[in-house]
Design an enzyme around this catalytic site. Structure first.
Site, PDB file in Angstrom:
ATOM      1  N   ASP A 139      -7.040  19.820 -24.153  1.00 31.55           N
ATOM      2  CA  ASP A 139      -7.120  19.193 -22.837  1.00 31.55           C
ATOM      3  C   ASP A 139      -6.943  20.302 -21.828  1.00 31.55           C
ATOM      4  O   ASP A 139      -6.120  21.193 -22.025  1.00 31.55           O
ATOM      5  CB  ASP A 139      -6.000  18.159 -22.710  1.00 31.55           C
ATOM      6  CG  ASP A 139      -6.291  17.173 -21.603  1.00 31.55           C
ATOM      7  OD1 ASP A 139      -5.442  16.322 -21.354  1.00 31.55           O
ATOM      8  OD2 ASP A 139      -7.350  17.288 -20.962  1.00 31.55           O
ATOM      9  N   ASP A 165      -1.553  24.077 -17.881  1.00 29.87           N
ATOM     10  CA  ASP A 165      -0.878  22.865 -18.362  1.00 29.87           C
ATOM     11  C   ASP A 165      -0.768  22.906 -19.880  1.00 29.87           C
ATOM     12  O   ASP A 165      -1.091  21.941 -20.560  1.00 29.87           O
ATOM     13  CB  ASP A 165      -1.678  21.643 -17.902  1.00 29.87           C
ATOM     14  CG  ASP A 165      -0.881  20.358 -18.061  1.00 29.87           C
ATOM     15  OD1 ASP A 165      -1.476  19.279 -17.950  1.00 29.87           O
ATOM     16  OD2 ASP A 165       0.337  20.441 -18.340  1.00 29.87           O
ATOM     17  N   ASN A 189      -1.040  18.430 -24.958  1.00 30.75           N
ATOM     18  CA  ASN A 189      -2.425  18.810 -24.684  1.00 30.75           C
ATOM     19  C   ASN A 189      -3.081  19.543 -25.841  1.00 30.75           C
ATOM     20  O   ASN A 189      -4.125  20.155 -25.676  1.00 30.75           O
ATOM     21  CB  ASN A 189      -2.491  19.660 -23.413  1.00 30.75           C
ATOM     22  CG  ASN A 189      -2.321  18.783 -22.190  1.00 30.75           C
ATOM     23  OD1 ASN A 189      -2.641  17.600 -22.225  1.00 30.75           O
ATOM     24  ND2 ASN A 189      -1.786  19.348 -21.115  1.00 30.75           N
ATOM     25  N   GLY A 234      -9.262   9.246 -17.213  1.00 29.20           N
ATOM     26  CA  GLY A 234      -9.770   7.959 -17.661  1.00 29.20           C
ATOM     27  C   GLY A 234      -9.406   7.730 -19.105  1.00 29.20           C
ATOM     28  O   GLY A 234      -8.606   8.460 -19.685  1.00 29.20           O
ATOM     29  N   LYS A 235     -10.016   6.679 -19.663  1.00 35.41           N
ATOM     30  CA  LYS A 235      -9.669   6.334 -21.038  1.00 35.41           C
ATOM     31  C   LYS A 235     -10.384   7.238 -22.043  1.00 35.41           C
ATOM     32  O   LYS A 235     -11.460   7.755 -21.767  1.00 35.41           O
ATOM     33  CB  LYS A 235     -10.052   4.889 -21.295  1.00 35.41           C
ATOM     34  CG  LYS A 235      -9.165   3.956 -20.513  1.00 35.41           C
ATOM     35  CD  LYS A 235      -9.182   2.563 -21.030  1.00 35.41           C
ATOM     36  CE  LYS A 235      -7.959   1.860 -20.457  1.00 35.41           C
ATOM     37  NZ  LYS A 235      -8.025   0.457 -20.426  1.00 35.41           N
ATOM     38  N   VAL A 236      -9.745   7.391 -23.185  1.00 37.92           N
ATOM     39  CA  VAL A 236     -10.332   8.172 -24.269  1.00 37.92           C
ATOM     40  C   VAL A 236     -10.594   7.214 -25.424  1.00 37.92           C
ATOM     41  O   VAL A 236      -9.711   6.428 -25.781  1.00 37.92           O
ATOM     42  CB  VAL A 236      -9.375   9.289 -24.727  1.00 37.92           C
ATOM     43  CG1 VAL A 236     -10.008  10.132 -25.810  1.00 37.92           C
ATOM     44  CG2 VAL A 236      -8.976  10.166 -23.554  1.00 37.92           C
ATOM     45  N   GLU A 296      -5.019   7.262 -23.045  1.00 42.40           N
ATOM     46  CA  GLU A 296      -5.445   7.354 -21.654  1.00 42.40           C
ATOM     47  C   GLU A 296      -5.172   8.753 -21.187  1.00 42.40           C
ATOM     48  O   GLU A 296      -4.077   9.267 -21.365  1.00 42.40           O
ATOM     49  CB  GLU A 296      -4.687   6.343 -20.810  1.00 42.40           C
ATOM     50  CG  GLU A 296      -5.159   6.336 -19.381  1.00 42.40           C
ATOM     51  CD  GLU A 296      -5.338   4.929 -18.839  1.00 42.40           C
ATOM     52  OE1 GLU A 296      -6.153   4.761 -17.930  1.00 42.40           O
ATOM     53  OE2 GLU A 296      -4.675   4.012 -19.338  1.00 42.40           O
TER      54      GLU A 296
END
Ligand code: AMP
EC number: 2.7.10.1
Length: 631
Positions: free
Chosen positions: A503, A485, A490, A356-358, A352
């Site tokens: 990410d 971030d 990530n 949203g979901k991956v 997640e």
């Protein structure tokens, strides 16, 4: 694709086109395709090639129920001619796992997957095995059910912002029976006192609701959760009178710093250890508010666009990255690739993310050489108009970020709901999990015996990982892109220790749920942030360099959380006072020197990311003698 009239050579290499035509895929059913068998040209439909078929696949179980901590081996057999490559996909799996491959001539390839010390976080995990040869891919899955006794994660005194609710969260599989006791007597639900809860996979979250409570409700409340594996009990003293009086006063002080501690992700989807900072009163929050932990009061005069940490005013500004593309720039328009929904077949959840979901998915018609390929898709459900616009801007941004150490972005799917972004699939999932699975702690978990196959990462591998991330940051800096971030969670790991930044920080600002927007929360990864970002929200390439230093520390501690021994408010204090993380046990002095170079208080004095990348690359390539000296 138009192939009308094309004449291929009849061979196994084009069997997949024949199958597509038979299945009517990609509009091939009404095209006339041919192949030449050495004698004559024949319609492709009539090509008859022996020993050339899709792999057959079989797995040892359909559903698998295990206890937490168990060890289990599952098997996947892929057979056929040509003999398929077979593998389990384990990205996102928490339990330690090892693959063992066997070939059984003439045409079976078998893979055992052993899961060790199975984790409750893998409950409901879909283990998918894939067999692939030149003709195509087949797969089969096993659904894991991990049983574990109840734990009460949260059972709290009524909080000031929902004065009639005792928030609770309980996890267990099978789902537990819940009972409440007041002064030792079981509570029978009435309209004045009753539980309400929601079910999330293996956890129950909700409220013990008091209607019009008075001081008669004061006393000890006990929550008992039980399933056949055990019982968990927690008692909390409730003092309603004080709570309500306090609530009246607290109306004057409506800003809190709510620090979200470790554990499972919050509803906002932020990964792991980030602080949740609330800038305004959250009128729309559901009863079971996710914020908990240390509460620091903030003063009102900070205004709606500022939050206060300790005594420092922090302006809340929108991420400037969003505005680099599209509207106000003189760059040419970016054309984002659009992918059709029917070309995306979801396979299983990978995790997640912030927005949203991956999911792991198969995507057709993406690669010119393969009929389908595995991809990771990020979904955004029920977007508002604003979220749609942000989605478009992010897609443009990602389309423009193309580099070997940035996860590949293939395009979007916007015909219908949810909105989807399609990325390359990185088999080993996020780097933080990968580091933990290849650290010393992973070794002791196997029935008291060291686990050989996972293998502890060595110095040169760590340097290789670090140098690839640094290379990604050099690229981002060259694009004047500030990530904000950077952390191992990530980054993503693919085959052959290939590491990419996977990410993008701003996505959490854009793609949070409506709940996040209404609540006006901003989440900050404070453990990775330099003093100027914590105090003034100043994010620059130099602040990315600081975060990279923390990434180095994470790598050399096999994925430990920075300042794991401190609570979030203590971390803020430590960093702003100038303390830095200690040298990890396995970290050579040369590498710690780089970390210290990243953690210079003055941003201009920090090392340059290009120089860091060069040093890491050179250290990684250093002679074995040098590595030996490091032991
Ligand atoms: P994110 O939205 O990046 O926070 O993604 C949540 C989780 O999904 C990550 O921690 C990964 O475990 C997984 N994930 C995200 N992107 C990929 C990808 N491209 N390949 C494999 N796993 C991914």
């Amino acid at each position: 694709r138009k192939l009308e009239g094309v004449v291929f050579n009849c061979s196994c290499n084009i069997r997949w086109i024949q199958l597509w035509q038979q299945r009517g895929e990609a509009g091939l059913h009404n095209q006339h395709l041919f192949c030449n068998n050495g004698v004559s040209k024949i319609p492709l439909q009539l090509m008859n090639i022996s020993h050339c078929d899709l792999p057959e696949i079989s797995v040892s179980h359909s559903n698998l129920t295990v206890m937490e901590g168990d060890r289990v081996t599952i098997t996947c057999n892929g057979s056929g001619v040509p003999v398929p490559e077979v593998d389990w996909t384990v990205g996102g799996l928490h339990s330690i796992n090892t693959h063992q491959s066997n070939q059984y001539p003439p045409n079976v390839h078998s893979i055992n997957l052993t899961l060790v010390n199975i984790s409750r976080d893998d409950n409901s995990f879909m283990l998918t095995c894939i067999a692939e040869n030149i003709v195509g891919m087949t797969n089969a899955s096993i659904q894991l059910s991990v049983q574990f006794p109840p734990v009460i994660i949260k059972f709290e005194e009524p909080q000031k912002w929902h004065d009639t609710c005792m928030v609770f969260t309980v996890r267990a599989n099978p789902l537990p029976t819940l009972r409440w006791y007041y002064k030792g007597e079981e509570i029978k639900p009435t309209k004045y006192l009753r539980p309400e809860m929601d079910l999330y996979q293996d956890s129950l979250e909700g409220c013990l609701i008091f209607k019009n409570p008075t001081h008669h409700n004061n006393g000890n409340y006990t929550l008992e959760a039980s399933n056949f594996l055990g019982v968990a009990v927690k008692t909390v003293y409730v003092s309603i009178a004080v709570g309500l009086a306090g609530f009246a006063c607290v109306l004057l002080v409506i800003m809190f710093v709510l620090i979200n501690k470790y554990g499972r992700r919050s509803k906002f989807g932020m990964k792991g250890p980030v602080a949740v900072i609330s800038g305004e009163e959250d009128s729309a929050s559901p009863l079971h508010h996710v914020n908990h932990g240390i509460i620091t009061p903030c003063t009102l005069d900070a205004g709606p666009d500022a939050v206060v940490i300790g005594m420092t005013r922090i302006p809340v500004i929108e991420n400037p990255q969003y505005f680099r593309h599209g509207h106000n720039c003189n760059k040419p328009t970016t054309y984002v690739q659009h992918i059709k929904r029917r070309d995306i077949v979801l396979k299983r959840e990978l995790g997640e993310g912030a927005f949203g979901k991956v999911f792991l998915a198969e995507c057709y018609n993406l690669s010119p050489t393969k009929d389908k390929m595995l991809v990771a898709v990020k979904t955004l459900k029920d977007p508002t108009l604003a979220a749609r616009k942000d989605f478009q801007r992010e897609a443009e941004l990602l389309t423009n970020l193309q580099y070997e150490h940035i996860v590949k972005f293939y395009g979007v799917c916007v015909d219908g709901d949810p909105l989807i972004m399609v990325f390359e699939y990185m088999k080993h999932g996020d780097l933080n999990k990968f580091l933990r699975a290849h650290g010393p702690d992973a070794m002791i978990l196997v029935d008291g015996e060291p686990l050989q196959t996972n293998g502890e990462l060595g110095l040169s591998q760590m340097l290789h990982i670090a140098s690839q991330i640094a290379s990604g940051i050099v690229y981002l800096a060259s694009q004047h892109f500030v990530h904000r971030d950077l952390a191992t969670r990530n980054c993503l790991v693919g085959n052959g220790l290939l590491v990419k930044i996977g990410d993008f920080g701003m996505s959490r600002d854009i793609y949070s749920t409506d709940y996040y927007r209404v609540g006006g929360h901003t989440m900050l990864p404070i453990r990775w942030m330099p003093p100027e970002s914590i105090m003034y929200r100043k994010f620059t390439t130099e602040s990315d360099v600081w975060s990279f230093g923390v990434i180095l520390w994470e790598i050399f501690t096999y994925g430990k959380q920075p300042w794991f021994q401190l609570a979030n408010n203590e971390v803020i204090e430590c960093i702003t006072q100038g303390r830095v993380l200690e040298r990890p046990r396995v970290c050579p002095k040369e590498v710690y020197d780089i970390m210290l170079g990243c953690w210079q208080r003055e941003p201009q004095q920090r090392l340059n990311i290009k120089d860091i990348q060069k040093i890491l690359y050179t250290l990684g390539k250093a002679t074995p003698v040098y590595l030996d000296i490091l032991g």
